[in-house]
Design an enzyme around this catalytic site. Sequence first.
Site, PDB file in Angstrom:
ATOM      1  N   MET A   1      52.011  33.432 100.433  1.00  0.00           N
ATOM      2  CA  MET A   1      52.131  34.883 100.537  1.00  0.00           C
ATOM      3  C   MET A   1      51.441  35.470 101.769  1.00  0.00           C
ATOM      4  O   MET A   1      51.041  36.622 101.758  1.00  0.00           O
ATOM      5  CB  MET A   1      51.606  35.529  99.248  1.00  0.00           C
TER       6      MET A   1
ATOM      7  N   HIS B   1      62.909  31.955  99.946  1.00  0.00           N
ATOM      8  CA  HIS B   1      62.788  33.385  99.625  1.00  0.00           C
ATOM      9  C   HIS B   1      63.686  33.689  98.427  1.00  0.00           C
ATOM     10  O   HIS B   1      64.847  33.260  98.407  1.00  0.00           O
ATOM     11  CB  HIS B   1      63.195  34.238 100.831  1.00  0.00           C
TER      12      HIS B   1
END
Length: 206
Positions: A95, A114
Amino acid sequence: MAQAEKLKIAVLASGSGSNLQAIIDEIAAGLLPAELCLVISDKPDAYALQRAQKANVPTKILLPQDFASRADYDAQLVQLLQAAKVEVVALAGYMRLVTPTLLNAFPQRVLNIHPALLPSFPGLHAQRQAFEYGVKVAGCTVHFVDEGMDSGPIILQAPVPVLDTDDADSLTARILEQEHIIYPLALRLLAEGKLHIVGRRVQIDD
Ligand code: GAR
């Protein structure tokens, strides 16, 4: 006949690490000709670290607060990755935005998964963004990482239909199932030398 060299992979993960687990399992099953050399996390309590340890993969934790800048952080990442002779870096629920410091050390060798059909819904909480937008088809994307946000050349995508009975959580779970299929597959295609970046397009050999 001598076995072909295995691709040396590192995984960067911040969370649960289910994509990491899919990669570990595919290697163990002999379906992905790769060696997982290192797992690095920015979160000391990431479950991904436990998954790696269970699979006897070396782990490192790099805390962002120990570095003055993102570039400094990535310089340390590069040092660890190069020391482990890593060839490909797979971001799996990692992240943090990566900087040119990492990308220049591994040109066209950093991948990301993703949870949306890019270029729709880049950034955080992509599954929720897609659900709330009301799309009928969600999905996931494996792509090469460039300096933008989820913007590099696309390698593979998998569609996931949105059902009338879905909520954001059930959709997220079904997207994750597809992630676990396409991420190891993309790494396998890379390991087999079948991916070629031509402009923005990734061509895949038969
Ligand atoms: C996955 O859904 C991955 O696509 C997403 O985080 C989850 C990590 O799950 N990544 C991003 O949103 C990156 N912007 P995991 O830790 O169980 O693999």
